[in-house]
Design a protein around this motif. Structure first.
Motif, PDB file in Angstrom:
ATOM      1  N   GLN A 211       5.300 -13.462   6.441  1.00 18.17           N
ATOM      2  CA  GLN A 211       4.038 -12.720   6.489  1.00 18.17           C
ATOM      3  C   GLN A 211       4.196 -11.434   7.309  1.00 18.17           C
ATOM      4  O   GLN A 211       3.615 -10.394   6.968  1.00 18.17           O
ATOM      5  CB  GLN A 211       2.938 -13.588   7.099  1.00 18.17           C
ATOM      6  N   LYS A 214       5.655  -8.751   5.258  1.00 16.20           N
ATOM      7  CA  LYS A 214       4.645  -8.259   4.313  1.00 16.20           C
ATOM      8  C   LYS A 214       3.681  -7.301   5.009  1.00 16.20           C
ATOM      9  O   LYS A 214       3.330  -6.235   4.464  1.00 16.20           O
ATOM     10  CB  LYS A 214       3.896  -9.446   3.711  1.00 16.20           C
ATOM     11  N   LEU A 215       3.262  -7.667   6.214  1.00 15.60           N
ATOM     12  CA  LEU A 215       2.328  -6.821   6.955  1.00 15.60           C
ATOM     13  C   LEU A 215       2.967  -5.506   7.371  1.00 15.60           C
ATOM     14  O   LEU A 215       2.365  -4.433   7.228  1.00 15.60           O
ATOM     15  CB  LEU A 215       1.821  -7.583   8.180  1.00 15.60           C
ATOM     16  N   ILE A 266      -5.499  -7.689   4.614  1.00 11.87           N
ATOM     17  CA  ILE A 266      -5.051  -8.561   5.702  1.00 11.87           C
ATOM     18  C   ILE A 266      -5.891  -9.828   5.769  1.00 11.87           C
ATOM     19  O   ILE A 266      -5.361 -10.941   5.911  1.00 11.87           O
ATOM     20  CB  ILE A 266      -5.069  -7.799   7.044  1.00 11.87           C
ATOM     21  N   LEU A 269      -4.821 -12.479   3.204  1.00 13.19           N
ATOM     22  CA  LEU A 269      -3.459 -13.024   3.183  1.00 13.19           C
ATOM     23  C   LEU A 269      -3.472 -14.497   2.765  1.00 13.19           C
ATOM     24  O   LEU A 269      -4.302 -15.277   3.223  1.00 13.19           O
ATOM     25  CB  LEU A 269      -2.808 -12.905   4.559  1.00 13.19           C
TER      26      LEU A 269
END
Length: 372
Positions: A211, A214-215, A266, A269
C-alpha cells in the motif's frame, strides 16, 4: 532606548518563554505576555478558554462597530520547539541583524510587528472606518484542530485577511499555498509463528509495504501533488508474522479539485493481499489556498503601499506548507500571507528573524489596516 533596542528587548523576552503547542500552560503564559503589551490601549479582548488539552485563544477588537466587514489579522502563539530548546542549541541571542530563538521567525516576530501595527491603528478609533480584529491562535502548528471553525467564522465577517506567517526569502509575501491532507492507515493481518506456522499468517507489514508503494506513486510533480508516508509502526516480536501495521500519510495539493480526487483515492484504498483488512481515516485538513482575483488585488494594494513606504514587496505564488490563511482563502475571502518578518530556519535550530525587517513591515500592516 532606541526603537530597535525596544523591539529586540521585547521580542527577546517573548522568545525566552517557550510555547510549544501541547504545553497549554506555556501557551497561556505567552498569551498573557502578549496581551500585557496592549493592556491600556483602546482594544477589547475576547479570551476563549482552550479545550482538548490545548491553550487559550484570544481575539482583539478595535475600530468602529459600524456593521462593516472587518479586516482580520491572523497570528499564532504556538511554536514547534519543545521546552528545553533554549537551554540547548537555540538560545536567544543577537548576531548583527539576526535575532535567534525558538519561534523568532515562525512566528513571534510576526506577532510583534502585527501587534504594534494593530495598536497604532486602534488609536485612530472611529477614523479607521471599519472594525479591525487580530487573532492569537494556540494550535496552528498542529493543523488548528480547535480553532479552524473560529478562523472561518471570523473570515466570513471580514473583507480582507492578513496572515502574519513569516515572509519568504527576501521578504516576499505569499499569494498561494498548497492544501494539506493527513491520513492514518491501519492494516490488520493474522499472526502466526514465523517458524512453525508461517503459512497460517497474513503479514500486515507486507500488505502495508504494498500500500505504501501505491500511495507514494500518487505523487505527481506536474500536478503539484505529493504523497509522503511519513511514519510507520508494526509487528510485535521478531519470530511472529506481524498482524498489525499502521502508517501516516502526508498529502499536498494545489487546488480543490485535486484535493477531492486524492482524498477519494486514499479513503477508497482496498486490500491488495488476501485475508487482510484496511482502515483508513483522515482527509484534507487544510484546503488549497489559490491565487484568486481577490488575492491578486489585495497583493497589488499591499505592493503599492510598500512602494510608498520605500521598499519593494514581491510575491511567492505557491508555498508547500499550509497556514490558517488556507481556511479563509478557500472561503473566497481575499487573503494575503507571509506578511511577517523576514529571516530563515523555521522549525530548525538555526531559526532567526531579521531585525531590520520588523519596522518596515509593521508600517505596511498599519497602512493596510487604515486603507483597505
Amino acid at each position: 532606548m532606541t526603537s530597535d533596542e525596544q523591539t529586540v528587548a521585547t521580542l527577546s523576552k517573548w522568545l525566552a518563554l517557550e510555547s510549544p503547542t501541547h504545553d497549554a500552560a506555556a501557551v497561556n503564559a505567552m498569551q498573557d505576555m502578549i496581551l500585557g503589551e496592549i493592556a491600556d490601549e483602546p482594544i477589547r479582548v475576547d479570551r476563549i478558554a482552550g479545550r482538548d488539552g490545548l491553550g487559550d485563544c484570544a481575539i482583539l477588537h478595535a475600530g468602529p462597530d459600524n456593521g462593516r466587514p472587518a479586516i482580520l489579522v491572523v497570528t499564532h502563539v504556538d511554536t514547534v520547539h519543545p521546552v528545553g530548546t533554549l537551554a540547548g542549541a537555540l538560545p536567544v541571542r543577537r548576531d548583527g541583524d539576526r535575532l535567534y530563538g525558538p519561534g523568532a521567525y515562525d512566528m513571534k516576530g510576526g506577532i510583534y510587528l502585527a501587534l504594534m501595527a494593530f495598536r497604532d491603528a486602534a488609536r485612530l478609533g472611529a477614523a479607521l472606518g471599519r472594525p479591525i480584529r487580530l487573532l492569537l491562535s494556540p494550535d496552528e502548528e498542529i493543523g488548528s484542530p480547535t480553532t479552524r471553525t473560529l478562523v472561518e467564522d471570523l473570515g466570513r465577517r471580514s473583507s480582507h485577511v492578513l496572515v502574519m506567517e513569516p515572509a519568504r526569502p527576501g521578504g516576499a509575501a505569499v499569494t498561494a499555498r498548497k492544501g494539506v491532507g493527513w491520513f492514518d492507515v491501519e492494516v490488520e493481518g493474522r499472526p502466526a509463528h514465523a517458524g512453525s506456522r508461517h503459512q497460517d499468517g497474513r503479514s500486515a507489514i507486507r500488505e502495508a509495504a504494498r500500500q505504501i508503494l501505491k500511495l507514494e506513486d500518487m505523487t505527481d510533480y506536474d500536478r503539484g501533488t505529493t504523497a509522503t508516508v511519513s511514519k510507520v509502526a508494526g509487528g510485535t516480536a521478531i519470530n511472529v508474522v506481524p498482524h498489525q501495521c499502521r502508517f501516516a500519510v502526508d498529502v499536498r495539493i494545489t487546488n480543490a479539485a485535486e484535493g477531492e480526487r486524492i482524498e477519494r483515492e486514499i479513503l477508497g484504498l482496498a486490500p491488495i493481499g488476501a485475508d487482510v483488512a484496511l482502515k483508513v481515516d483522515g482527509g484534507i485538513n487544510r484546503p488549497a489556498y489559490e491565487r484568486s482575483d481577490g488575492v491578486a488585488q489585495l497583493f497589488a494594494a499591499a505592493r503599492a503601499e510598500a512602494a510608498s513606504l520605500g521598499f519593494d514587496l514581491s510575491e511567492v505564488p505557491m508555498v508547500g506548507g499550509g497556514s490558517d490563511g488556507n481556511f479563509t482563502a478557500a472561503l473566497g475571502i481575499p487573503t494575503l500571507d507571509g506578511l511577517g518578518v523576514d529571516g530563515d530556519g523555521a522549525h530548525t535550530l538555526d531559526e532567526y528573524c531579521l531585525i531590520s525587517s520588523i519596522e518596515p513591515r509593521r508600517r505596511l500592516v498599519e497602512r493596510l489596516l487604515q486603507t483597505l
